[in-house]
Motif scaffolding. Structure first.
Motif, PDB file in Angstrom:
ATOM      1  N   SER A   8      -5.509  70.538-100.870  1.00  0.00           N
ATOM      2  CA  SER A   8      -4.809  69.667-101.827  1.00  0.00           C
ATOM      3  C   SER A   8      -5.459  68.282-101.902  1.00  0.00           C
ATOM      4  CB  SER A   8      -3.328  69.549-101.482  1.00  0.00           C
ATOM      5  OG  SER A   8      -3.147  68.795-100.315  1.00  0.00           O
ATOM      6  N   THR A   9      -6.058  67.843-100.812  1.00  0.00           N
ATOM      7  CA  THR A   9      -6.761  66.556-100.839  1.00  0.00           C
ATOM      8  C   THR A   9      -7.890  66.602-101.863  1.00  0.00           C
ATOM      9  OG1 THR A   9      -6.316  66.352 -98.490  1.00  0.00           O
ATOM     10  CG2 THR A   9      -7.985  64.883 -99.410  1.00  0.00           C
ATOM     11  N   ALA A  12      -6.586  66.686-105.337  1.00  0.00           N
ATOM     12  CA  ALA A  12      -6.109  65.342-105.697  1.00  0.00           C
ATOM     13  C   ALA A  12      -7.292  64.465-106.110  1.00  0.00           C
ATOM     14  CB  ALA A  12      -5.373  64.725-104.515  1.00  0.00           C
ATOM     15  N   ARG A  13      -8.347  64.516-105.318  1.00  0.00           N
ATOM     16  CA  ARG A  13      -9.525  63.716-105.602  1.00  0.00           C
ATOM     17  C   ARG A  13     -10.111  64.089-106.971  1.00  0.00           C
ATOM     18  NH1 ARG A  13     -14.657  64.012-105.151  1.00  0.00           N
ATOM     19  NH2 ARG A  13     -14.744  66.088-104.220  1.00  0.00           N
ATOM     20  N   VAL A  17      -5.602  61.882-108.678  1.00  0.00           N
ATOM     21  CA  VAL A  17      -4.218  61.522-108.318  1.00  0.00           C
ATOM     22  C   VAL A  17      -4.078  61.613-106.800  1.00  0.00           C
ATOM     23  CG1 VAL A  17      -3.266  62.399-110.494  1.00  0.00           C
ATOM     24  CG2 VAL A  17      -3.454  63.919-108.520  1.00  0.00           C
ATOM     25  N   SER A  18      -2.860  61.434-106.291  1.00  0.00           N
ATOM     26  CA  SER A  18      -2.643  61.558-104.846  1.00  0.00           C
ATOM     27  C   SER A  18      -2.198  62.977-104.494  1.00  0.00           C
ATOM     28  CB  SER A  18      -1.566  60.587-104.394  1.00  0.00           C
ATOM     29  OG  SER A  18      -0.329  61.012-104.906  1.00  0.00           O
ATOM     30  N   ARG A  19      -2.277  63.293-103.212  1.00  0.00           N
ATOM     31  CA  ARG A  19      -1.806  64.609-102.775  1.00  0.00           C
ATOM     32  C   ARG A  19      -0.326  64.784-103.103  1.00  0.00           C
ATOM     33  NH1 ARG A  19      -2.211  63.679 -97.152  1.00  0.00           N
ATOM     34  NH2 ARG A  19      -1.977  65.827 -96.504  1.00  0.00           N
ATOM     35  N   SER A  20       0.419  63.715-103.047  1.00  0.00           N
ATOM     36  CA  SER A  20       1.850  63.794-103.389  1.00  0.00           C
ATOM     37  C   SER A  20       2.023  64.379-104.777  1.00  0.00           C
ATOM     38  CB  SER A  20       2.479  62.401-103.350  1.00  0.00           C
ATOM     39  OG  SER A  20       2.100  61.730-102.178  1.00  0.00           O
ATOM     40  N   THR A  21       1.233  63.869-105.692  1.00  0.00           N
ATOM     41  CA  THR A  21       1.367  64.339-107.072  1.00  0.00           C
ATOM     42  C   THR A  21       0.940  65.795-107.201  1.00  0.00           C
ATOM     43  OG1 THR A  21       1.084  62.115-107.923  1.00  0.00           O
ATOM     44  CG2 THR A  21       0.626  63.922-109.431  1.00  0.00           C
TER      45      THR A  21
END
Lengths: 346, 346
Positions: A8-9, A12-13, A17-21
């Motif tokens: 997920s990292t 996200a990259r 966006v962030s991993r949260s998203t």
DNA sequence: CTGAAAGCGCTTACAG
DNA sequence: CTGAAAGCGCTTACAG
């Protein structure tokens, strides 16, 4: 050799966006704008990303897996009925997006076997389990229920045990026996014997009680020498008849077997002893096994809808897993007479 | 309602050691003195502690679970043979301490079904998978192999595809057809027809080629109108015979069916058209299905040992999971003729 | 609407 | 022989 796993990292990259998203998108959180969602989904699809299940579960998600525990001393691979139950649970669970971990337990006295079942639950491999073929009171099951695990049980009646995480499914054995005896009575039979099932399981005594009740209702005499001990396997039917023929002072005109396998064994023994079914003696089974209609003679039996039962039980278990167990909800499945050629009018 | 879960931190505290040591005890590290080990084990037993599986897997352990994927358009619940395969894999895996996640795929063209299979692998729910019933070339399987997953496949022959993580199991269909034709030839038959199986699966063409080869060896004529298209289901056997009876200029004296289910359908159609088996026409099956010996007439067939195959395949898969895949190791399981009553001497 | 951070419960180099 | 610490890959309050 194995490609680096994408996580997920990384997603996200790539999506900016962030991993949260990313997590919010995967879990369908409402507070993600369509545009952001689409941007993330595009990367997810492009990289064939699927979140790691262990990480999800460790972070608090369900496993979406249920355990199926078959208790049977026999060699399950060759038992058609048990096999049908297995597929039935798998197909039903699959419709809910659940997976099934199937286990076969040869002997609940075996400490290793018991330990391995407990392990599956305590390890959190599964969200709940279904037990088929257990004794009416099985300490292993009682312990799991006491621990709060969601448990579905086929064939149990334990008065007073009404924990909300206990789901119980039974067939209407009383009614089944009544149907069998009504039918035989209609053919003129009153001398009716019975081959009992496994009395440690709920359906054993429950069928026997149904027999006694229906016989009493009709005013038919229950002769102790026509009440034969057995279990739910073919061999028991065979042995029961051998015993009957050796020791009974006279024979019944009809016999009700605890299930169809038992009926097959009984008919085999009768044939080997020169008695013809249904000419010399009528036999009626219970279950409507896949082989019953191909049997010689085609077996008259009380049909019981195993698929329907597993369907409801699986559904009820998954519902409790997802929505929580608020109250005890046992249910009973009906049965019907299937007339074939193993009984004759007197 | 649910008790607080006990975890390794808690066990460590109670045993007066660190979590590292608890983990070393659980994983049987050699460098733990017997005394320390016993002290920790005592607490573990006392508190009924089982390490959380997701945490273990996330930290690098195997899931000890294999996926079983059955591809079958029919309603699997009622197919005896498929059900036997399921139990067979479960029992074998269990002997190695592995669990089985069983899945039924109705249609490999269905994108949802394909996605759900991929998900199981990519999510790391399983350490490897077994596919039964797939087309010889199934893109889904090829993708999974390319990704490096450990895959066992029943019934495949793809020359040149020899990845070490591909495990292939086949029956000796050539030999099976030869046995069937040798037997029929011995009874005086030379006009021998065949009902083919599903030609997209390896066993379809492979059985047909075996038939052609054995017919050629004997110098028997292969009449195109006696080569009937079909698949591996009963209905196909029924339809094949209907077609044969409608359109063939003359009939063969014997027919080999792609499997026993097909033979059942074929015999049913023959009977419905007033032809008796084996009096008017001999029929021979393939598999030795659980029902074949109870069939009327009891079916002569080529027995194939599915349990043995699943045993070897499951063992091979688990071995590769644990020891790594170093080289491609396909294997073939033999077959034997089982003579019953569906063929007659000419 | 979104990111930084804590936390889930293990395993395993690393250092001693 | 053993502990402190990093890391596995997520989710979800929390704060903004």
């Amino acid at each position: 050799m194995k490609k680096a796993e994408i996580n997920s990292t990384e997603i996200a990259r790539l999506a900016g966006v962030s991993r949260s998203t990313v997590s919010r998108v995967i879990n369908n959180y409402p507070n993600v704008p369509a545009e952001t969602r689409e941007k993330v989904m595009k990367v997810i699809r492009q990289y064939n990303y699927y979140p790691n299940m262990s990480a999800q579960v460790l972070a608090g998600k369900k496993t979406r897996t249920i355990g199926l525990f078959l208790i049977d001393a026999g060699h399950v691979s060759s038992d058609i009925l048990t096999n049908m139950l297995i597929s039935s649970v798998i197909e039903n669970a699959s419709a809910y997006g659940y997976y099934v971990l199937t286990n076969i337990i040869r002997n609940t006295q075996d400490q290793d076997a018991v330990r391995s079942v407990k392990e599956i639950f305590y390890q959190r491999r599964i969200d709940g389990g279904i037990f088929i073929g257990a004794a009416n009171h099985e300490p292993l099951i009682e312990e799991l229920i006491a621990e709060g695990f969601m448990i579905g049980i086929v064939d149990q009646h334990l008065p007073g045990r009404t924990e909300p995480n206990r789901i119980v499914a039974n067939f209407d054995n009383d009614r089944g026996m009544e149907l069998a005896i009504d039918y035989l009575a209609g053919l003129g039979h009153s001398k009716i014997g019975v081959i009992n099932g496994d009395m440690k399981r709920q359906s054993g005594p429950s069928k026997y009680e149904g027999y006694l009740k229906a016989m009493a209702k009709r005013g038919f005499e229950v002769r102790p020498e026509w009440v034969l001990p057995g279990d739910f396997h073919q061999e028991a039917g065979y042995q029961a008849i051998q015993k009957l023929l050796q020791s009974a002072s006279s024979l019944p005109t009809a016999i009700i077997a605890a299930n169809d396998s038992v009926a097959f064994g009984a008919i085999q023994a009768l044939h080997e002893n020169g008695l013809s079914v249904p000419r010399d003696i009528s036999v009626i089974g219970f279950d409507d096994h896949a082989l019953s209609r191909m049997h010689q003679p085609p077996l008259t039996t009380i049909r019981v809808d195993f698929m329907h039962m597993m369907n409801r039980l699986t559904g009820a278990l998954i519902k409790k897993i997802e929505q929580g167990a608020d109250r005890f909800e046992p249910f009973t499945i009906g049965c019907e007479l299937v007339v074939r050629d193993s009984c004759r009018p007197l």
